[in-house]
Write an enzyme that holds these catalytic residues in place. Structure first.
Site, mmCIF file in Angstrom:
data_model
loop_
_atom_site.group_PDB
_atom_site.id
_atom_site.type_symbol
_atom_site.label_atom_id
_atom_site.label_comp_id
_atom_site.label_asym_id
_atom_site.label_seq_id
_atom_site.Cartn_x
_atom_site.Cartn_y
_atom_site.Cartn_z
ATOM 1 N N ASN A 172 0.752 -1.277 0.028
ATOM 2 C CA ASN A 172 -0.035 -0.165 -0.106
ATOM 3 C C ASN A 172 0.866 1.356 0.161
ATOM 4 O O ASN A 172 1.794 1.348 0.924
ATOM 5 C CB ASN A 172 -0.820 0.039 1.182
ATOM 6 C CG ASN A 172 -1.754 1.196 1.148
ATOM 7 O OD1 ASN A 172 -2.821 1.275 0.666
ATOM 8 N ND2 ASN A 172 -1.321 2.238 1.974
ATOM 9 N N ILE A 175 -0.026 8.775 1.327
ATOM 10 C CA ILE A 175 0.740 10.106 1.722
ATOM 11 C C ILE A 175 0.298 10.548 3.195
ATOM 12 O O ILE A 175 -1.015 11.053 3.256
ATOM 13 C CB ILE A 175 0.505 11.299 0.798
ATOM 14 C CG1 ILE A 175 0.734 10.899 -0.863
ATOM 15 C CG2 ILE A 175 1.133 12.422 1.056
ATOM 16 C CD1 ILE A 175 2.295 10.521 -0.951
ATOM 17 N N ARG A 189 1.038 10.215 11.280
ATOM 18 C CA ARG A 189 -0.287 10.660 11.295
ATOM 19 C C ARG A 189 -1.075 9.897 10.205
ATOM 20 O O ARG A 189 -1.191 10.614 9.031
ATOM 21 C CB ARG A 189 -0.509 11.996 11.212
ATOM 22 C CG ARG A 189 -2.066 12.364 11.248
ATOM 23 C CD ARG A 189 -2.055 14.099 11.169
ATOM 24 N NE ARG A 189 -3.573 14.495 10.921
ATOM 25 C CZ ARG A 189 -4.420 14.243 9.947
ATOM 26 N NH1 ARG A 189 -3.593 13.808 8.644
ATOM 27 N NH2 ARG A 189 -5.603 14.522 9.844
ATOM 28 N N LEU A 191 -5.038 8.283 9.379
ATOM 29 C CA LEU A 191 -6.361 7.998 9.885
ATOM 30 C C LEU A 191 -6.651 6.494 9.873
ATOM 31 O O LEU A 191 -6.240 5.895 9.073
ATOM 32 C CB LEU A 191 -7.519 8.810 9.316
ATOM 33 C CG LEU A 191 -7.198 10.260 9.228
ATOM 34 C CD1 LEU A 191 -8.239 11.191 8.519
ATOM 35 C CD2 LEU A 191 -7.004 10.754 10.486
ATOM 36 N N ARG A 194 -7.326 4.629 6.550
ATOM 37 C CA ARG A 194 -6.155 4.561 5.488
ATOM 38 C C ARG A 194 -5.663 3.257 5.510
ATOM 39 O O ARG A 194 -5.560 2.660 6.524
ATOM 40 C CB ARG A 194 -5.608 5.858 5.755
ATOM 41 C CG ARG A 194 -5.939 7.068 5.788
ATOM 42 C CD ARG A 194 -6.780 7.470 4.434
ATOM 43 N NE ARG A 194 -7.374 8.865 4.467
ATOM 44 C CZ ARG A 194 -7.946 9.359 3.475
ATOM 45 N NH1 ARG A 194 -8.357 8.692 2.477
ATOM 46 N NH2 ARG A 194 -8.692 10.688 3.586
ATOM 47 N N GLY A 195 -4.974 3.047 4.168
ATOM 48 C CA GLY A 195 -4.663 1.697 3.700
ATOM 49 C C GLY A 195 -3.394 1.375 4.784
ATOM 50 O O GLY A 195 -3.152 0.177 5.368
ATOM 51 N N GLU A 238 -0.587 0.478 -6.360
ATOM 52 C CA GLU A 238 -0.569 2.043 -6.789
ATOM 53 C C GLU A 238 0.593 1.956 -7.744
ATOM 54 O O GLU A 238 0.777 2.886 -8.467
ATOM 55 C CB GLU A 238 -0.335 2.962 -5.427
ATOM 56 C CG GLU A 238 -1.597 3.169 -4.768
ATOM 57 C CD GLU A 238 -1.676 2.135 -3.726
ATOM 58 O OE1 GLU A 238 -2.911 2.537 -3.212
ATOM 59 O OE2 GLU A 238 -1.272 1.217 -3.379
ATOM 60 N N ASP A 287 -3.716 23.253 8.900
ATOM 61 C CA ASP A 287 -4.334 22.170 8.104
ATOM 62 C C ASP A 287 -5.114 22.832 7.071
ATOM 63 O O ASP A 287 -5.262 23.912 6.924
ATOM 64 C CB ASP A 287 -5.103 21.344 9.105
ATOM 65 C CG ASP A 287 -4.737 19.876 8.488
ATOM 66 O OD1 ASP A 287 -4.825 19.557 7.183
ATOM 67 O OD2 ASP A 287 -4.768 18.945 9.422
#
Length: 495
Positions: A172, A175, A189, A191, A194-195, A238, A287
């Site tokens: 995987n 970013i 960081r 979440l 996410r992969g 990817e 952010d």
């Protein structure tokens, strides 16, 4: 646009006048952000800071600062051609078998592109021309940008993170921003959906207490970076999709410390591990919302090896209130999303994620309505079809006579075709971006669907309005008279 690595892409941008070299000494602490932000807001070039203050490694910013440069990174000359990338993704997600010889001939270009999918592993690679390990690793030698005054520490922003789950053959790529924590430590960081985070969760269940291998490539080629932020099917690597974009196979090399593969041409590679249970408070950081985010704990990434090319380039960006580089990426990737949605929901005419809405928190959909309640079905489809729309708070659905990208059109539809009580759908306790401090609970909030379509029998008991349209014969008559009338003659004289 053909290129093999980041350096070739930089050279191509420079030939087109799309890159500016800055010789002055510019500080990665705040100054680079201010220069990059001013440049991006006027559609300016990519920036190569050749003499960062206190460092000898150049810094590349605003690489994807215009939708046109995003398209070039995806191997396309025009932003509109990104629809073709979306069609290719839709084909890969659910390939339709040829219906006959003519259909086979029409699909041949897609099948030829698929031949570029497998990766090519090299035994030696530019990204390993210089090797540092153990105590020699020092992240302070990298010109990592400190973007905003209240940011807690420098932040790695374009780290292409490579992971593999314990039961998966494919790697995987994602970013994820990474706070510099120490000489050889960063905060990863990611979440929970996410992969990379999912791979880590699976690893902890399969190998409790064991270190999780991770690699981070800095300065990967644009196709690989863009593949990592594109909704590729779960069954497709990817790296493979980057090969499709680039027009030739992705070249990778095995890490020195583990079996993960990294882009062979990357400028810098960080290899290491995450120790299960080792976390640290991340943030606050300015952010993409335009605010500083809350502090939350995330895993710590320990770097054991730092490999790099001779005379490496550090690729960086900043995030802030749109427009910023993520917003520009969102604007370009919007064109990729449209064919994906249309394959699943053919009634959709257009789909727009306004950059002012952080490029994912609001969506405007136009559709060919076919029955009562159809707009609500489309709302549900948007929220559930792609993971990228899980955090979309507002979905506005309009008829196909409305331009989804024209707020004057959309607001007219909202105010003339909507009854707030009847046509508003509210859903509570849904997943929400934890950065969204407007939600009452971190990570959990509500969603709103707005049905701004013309209402059908069954949806209203009233006679529906008929839009005002001029008689076509009159329009044609005025067209023939228009130049003769010379109504704007005074304006021309003033110029």
């Amino acid at each position: 646009m053909k290129y093999r690595d980041l350096r070739e892409f930089i050279a191509l941008l420079e030939q087109r006048g799309e890159l500016k070299r800055i010789q002055q000494s510019i500080d990665p602490y705040l100054e680079m952000t201010e220069i990059a932000d001013r440049t991006l807001r006027v559609g300016g070039p990519a920036l190569l800071f050749e003499n960062p203050k206190g460092y000898d490694i150049p810094v590349l910013c605003n690489l994807f600062g215009t939708p046109q440069r995003v398209a070039l990174g995806m191997g396309q000359e025009e932003v509109g051609a990104l629809r073709d990338v979306g069609k290719l993704l839709a084909f890969l997600k659910e390939p339709d078998p040829p219906k006959g010889f003519r259909d086979l001939v029409e699909k041949l270009p897609q099948f030829k592109q698929i031949l570029n999918m497998p990766t090519k592993r090299l035994s030696k690679a530019p990204c390993q021309e210089q090797v540092l390990q153990g105590d020699d690793v020092d992240l302070a030698t990298l010109p990592v940008m400190h973007c905003w005054p209240q940011d807690v520490a420098p932040l790695v922003s374009w780290g292409l993170t490579v992971t593999r789950g314990p039961c998966k053959s494919r790697q995987n790529l994602g970013i994820y921003r990474q706070q510099v924590l120490g000489k050889n430590k960063l905060i990863m960081r990611w979440l929970s959906h996410r992969g990379g985070a999912l791979d880590f969760q699976d690893w902890c269940q399969a190998h409790p207490g064991e270190r999780f291998p991770v690699a981070v490539a800095l300065g990967a080629d644009p196709a690989t970076l863009l593949a990592a932020v594109t909704p590729v099917p779960d069954s497709l690597s990817e790296y493979a999709f980057a090969g499709l974009l680039r027009g030739h196979k992705s070249e990778v090399v095995k890490c020195l410390s583990c079996d993960l593969e990294v882009p062979a041409s990357a400028e810098i590679v960080l290899e290491g591990y995450i120790e299960p249970g080792e976390t640290a408070p991340e943030g606050p950081y300015g952010d993409h919302t335009g605010y500083y985010n809350e502090v939350e704990r995330f895993p710590v990434f320990t770097v054991t090896h730092l490999t790099q090319r001779d005379r490496p380039i550090y690729h960086s960006t900043y995030t802030g209130r749109p427009p910023d580089e993520p917003a520009v990426l969102g604007l370009a990737l919007n064109e990729v999303f449209v064919p994906l949605l249309q394959k699943q929901f053919p009634e959709i005419v257009d789909f727009y994620l306004p950059p002012e809405g952080c490029s994912y928190r609001m969506a405007v959909v136009t559709m060919k309505k076919q029955y009562p309640g159809h707009a609500k079905r489309v709302m549900m489809g948007v929220w559930s079809f792609l993971r990228q729309f899980m955090y979309t708070k507002f979905v506005i659905v309009c008829d196909d006579d409305i331009n989804a990208r024209d707020w004057q059109d959309v607001i007219w539809a909202l105010t003339t075709r909507m009854d707030p009580a009847r046509d508003t759908l509210l859903i509570e306790n849904t997943p929400i971006d934890y950065l969204d401090f407007a939600s009452p609970v971190s990570g959990l909030g509500s969603k709103m669907g707005l049905d701004a379509t013309n209402k059908w029998p069954g949806e209203t008991q009233r006679e529906w309005g008929h839009p005002i349209v001029m008689d076509e014969a009159v329009r044609a008559r005025v067209d023939t008279l228009w130049n003769e009338l010379d109504i704007f003659a005074n304006d021309k004289d003033a110029q």
